[in-house]
Design a protein around this motif. Structure first.
Motif, PDB file in Angstrom:
ATOM      1  N   GLY A   1     -23.641  19.857 -18.647  1.00  0.00           N
ATOM      2  CA  GLY A   1     -23.555  18.500 -19.177  1.00  0.00           C
ATOM      3  C   GLY A   1     -22.935  17.570 -18.153  1.00  0.00           C
ATOM      4  N   THR A   2     -22.686  16.332 -18.588  1.00  0.00           N
ATOM      5  CA  THR A   2     -22.111  15.322 -17.708  1.00  0.00           C
ATOM      6  C   THR A   2     -20.603  15.292 -17.881  1.00  0.00           C
ATOM      7  N   ALA A   3     -19.898  15.314 -16.767  1.00  0.00           N
ATOM      8  CA  ALA A   3     -18.437  15.264 -16.778  1.00  0.00           C
ATOM      9  C   ALA A   3     -17.972  14.095 -15.921  1.00  0.00           C
ATOM     10  N   THR A   4     -16.899  13.464 -16.359  1.00  0.00           N
ATOM     11  CA  THR A   4     -16.279  12.390 -15.593  1.00  0.00           C
ATOM     12  C   THR A   4     -15.075  12.982 -14.884  1.00  0.00           C
ATOM     13  N   LEU A   5     -15.080  12.908 -13.565  1.00  0.00           N
ATOM     14  CA  LEU A   5     -13.990  13.461 -12.761  1.00  0.00           C
ATOM     15  C   LEU A   5     -13.150  12.326 -12.183  1.00  0.00           C
ATOM     16  N   PRO A   6     -11.867  12.281 -12.534  1.00  0.00           N
ATOM     17  CA  PRO A   6     -11.008  11.230 -11.983  1.00  0.00           C
ATOM     18  C   PRO A   6     -10.672  11.531 -10.521  1.00  0.00           C
ATOM     19  N   LEU A   7     -10.619  10.497  -9.711  1.00  0.00           N
ATOM     20  CA  LEU A   7     -10.237  10.612  -8.300  1.00  0.00           C
ATOM     21  C   LEU A   7      -8.944   9.832  -8.113  1.00  0.00           C
ATOM     22  N   ALA A   8      -7.916  10.515  -7.658  1.00  0.00           N
ATOM     23  CA  ALA A   8      -6.605   9.877  -7.495  1.00  0.00           C
ATOM     24  C   ALA A   8      -6.071  10.185  -6.089  1.00  0.00           C
ATOM     25  N   PRO A   9      -5.160   9.351  -5.590  1.00  0.00           N
ATOM     26  CA  PRO A   9      -4.600   9.583  -4.255  1.00  0.00           C
ATOM     27  C   PRO A   9      -3.943  10.955  -4.092  1.00  0.00           C
ATOM     28  N   ASP A  10      -3.380  11.512  -5.158  1.00  0.00           N
ATOM     29  CA  ASP A  10      -2.714  12.808  -5.023  1.00  0.00           C
ATOM     30  C   ASP A  10      -3.693  13.967  -4.849  1.00  0.00           C
ATOM     31  N   LEU A  11      -4.979  13.742  -5.056  1.00  0.00           N
ATOM     32  CA  LEU A  11      -5.992  14.781  -4.843  1.00  0.00           C
ATOM     33  C   LEU A  11      -6.436  14.876  -3.389  1.00  0.00           C
ATOM     34  N   VAL A  12      -6.083  13.877  -2.599  1.00  0.00           N
ATOM     35  CA  VAL A  12      -6.515  13.833  -1.197  1.00  0.00           C
ATOM     36  C   VAL A  12      -5.490  14.555  -0.333  1.00  0.00           C
ATOM     37  N   GLY A  13      -5.964  15.495   0.463  1.00  0.00           N
ATOM     38  CA  GLY A  13      -5.101  16.178   1.417  1.00  0.00           C
ATOM     39  C   GLY A  13      -4.998  15.353   2.679  1.00  0.00           C
ATOM     40  N   ALA A  14      -3.778  14.975   3.044  1.00  0.00           N
ATOM     41  CA  ALA A  14      -3.554  14.145   4.234  1.00  0.00           C
ATOM     42  C   ALA A  14      -2.489  14.804   5.104  1.00  0.00           C
ATOM     43  N   PRO A  15      -2.543  14.598   6.404  1.00  0.00           N
ATOM     44  CA  PRO A  15      -1.525  15.186   7.283  1.00  0.00           C
ATOM     45  C   PRO A  15      -0.157  14.546   7.074  1.00  0.00           C
ATOM     46  N   TYR A  16       0.884  15.268   7.502  1.00  0.00           N
ATOM     47  CA  TYR A  16       2.249  14.753   7.413  1.00  0.00           C
ATOM     48  C   TYR A  16       2.348  13.453   8.209  1.00  0.00           C
ATOM     49  N   GLY A  17       2.954  12.448   7.614  1.00  0.00           N
ATOM     50  CA  GLY A  17       3.101  11.155   8.278  1.00  0.00           C
ATOM     51  C   GLY A  17       2.123  10.119   7.758  1.00  0.00           C
ATOM     52  N   ALA A  18       1.162  10.567   6.952  1.00  0.00           N
ATOM     53  CA  ALA A  18       0.183   9.652   6.360  1.00  0.00           C
ATOM     54  C   ALA A  18       0.253   9.792   4.844  1.00  0.00           C
ATOM     55  N   SER A  19       0.204   8.667   4.155  1.00  0.00           N
ATOM     56  CA  SER A  19       0.182   8.720   2.692  1.00  0.00           C
ATOM     57  C   SER A  19      -1.049   7.979   2.195  1.00  0.00           C
ATOM     58  N   VAL A  20      -1.695   8.556   1.212  1.00  0.00           N
ATOM     59  CA  VAL A  20      -2.907   7.971   0.656  1.00  0.00           C
ATOM     60  C   VAL A  20      -2.502   6.899  -0.345  1.00  0.00           C
ATOM     61  N   VAL A  21      -3.040   5.699  -0.154  1.00  0.00           N
ATOM     62  CA  VAL A  21      -2.693   4.560  -0.984  1.00  0.00           C
ATOM     63  C   VAL A  21      -3.712   4.356  -2.105  1.00  0.00           C
ATOM     64  N   GLU A  22      -4.998   4.518  -1.758  1.00  0.00           N
ATOM     65  CA  GLU A  22      -6.040   4.202  -2.741  1.00  0.00           C
ATOM     66  C   GLU A  22      -7.278   5.056  -2.483  1.00  0.00           C
ATOM     67  N   VAL A  23      -7.945   5.413  -3.579  1.00  0.00           N
ATOM     68  CA  VAL A  23      -9.227   6.107  -3.513  1.00  0.00           C
ATOM     69  C   VAL A  23     -10.218   5.259  -4.299  1.00  0.00           C
ATOM     70  N   SER A  24     -11.378   5.021  -3.709  1.00  0.00           N
ATOM     71  CA  SER A  24     -12.387   4.202  -4.372  1.00  0.00           C
ATOM     72  C   SER A  24     -13.732   4.909  -4.272  1.00  0.00           C
ATOM     73  N   PRO A  25     -14.408   5.154  -5.349  1.00  0.00           N
ATOM     74  CA  PRO A  25     -14.152   4.794  -6.737  1.00  0.00           C
ATOM     75  C   PRO A  25     -13.052   5.670  -7.341  1.00  0.00           C
ATOM     76  N   THR A  26     -12.560   5.272  -8.502  1.00  0.00           N
ATOM     77  CA  THR A  26     -11.481   6.018  -9.139  1.00  0.00           C
ATOM     78  C   THR A  26     -11.999   7.171  -9.991  1.00  0.00           C
TER      79      THR A  26
END
Length: 135
Positions: free
Chosen positions: A93-118
């Motif tokens: 079926g169809t599922a809606t998956l939320p995308l949030a900054p905490d799901l993004v793996g980023a290197p130390y020293g970088a912080s994810v501010v925004e993910v688009s689309p959400t």
């Protein structure tokens, strides 16, 4: 007093020089401004059930804005980031998956501010030739 002369004051000029150099490096690093940069990051679907597959039009990349020191961000590439979506609980079926900054793996020293689309919509269908598991 002998301890002070032997360990603290010995090579005092070199110790002061090392302290000055380290202070200059620290001051240079901390005076560097923060910046934000956008990247197109590929979506990675992990733990996909063997009996299901993705159907329809699903985005392959999302736009991610990252914040960090400008010199660090200049060296960064999209491959340094990853966005993994765990599909282990996927059902047909169809599922809606939320995308949030905490799901993004980023290197130390970088912080994810925004993910688009959400959020994204994913349609899962039974894989041809594979029966659905019971239970």
């Amino acid at each position: 007093m002998r301890f002070l002369r032997k360990y603290i004051f010995a090579n005092a000029a070199l110790k002061i020089l090392a302290l000055c150099v380290s202070f200059l490096l620290w001051a240079t690093y901390t005076s560097e401004p923060f910046a934000e940069v956008g990247f197109q990051v590929p979506l990675e679907f992990t733990s996909m059930p063997t009996h299901l597959e993705i159907s329809g039009d699903v985005p392959t990349t999302v736009h991610v804005r990252v914040r960090g020191r400008s010199a660090f961000l200049r060296r960064m590439v999209a491959a340094d980031l990853n966005l993994r979506l765990d599909m282990k609980d996927g059902k047909p079926g169809t599922a809606t998956l939320p995308l949030a900054p905490d799901l993004v793996g980023a290197p130390y020293g970088a912080s994810v501010v925004e993910v688009s689309p959400t959020e994204i919509h994913v349609t899962l269908v039974p894989r041809a030739g594979r029966p659905l598991p019971t239970g």
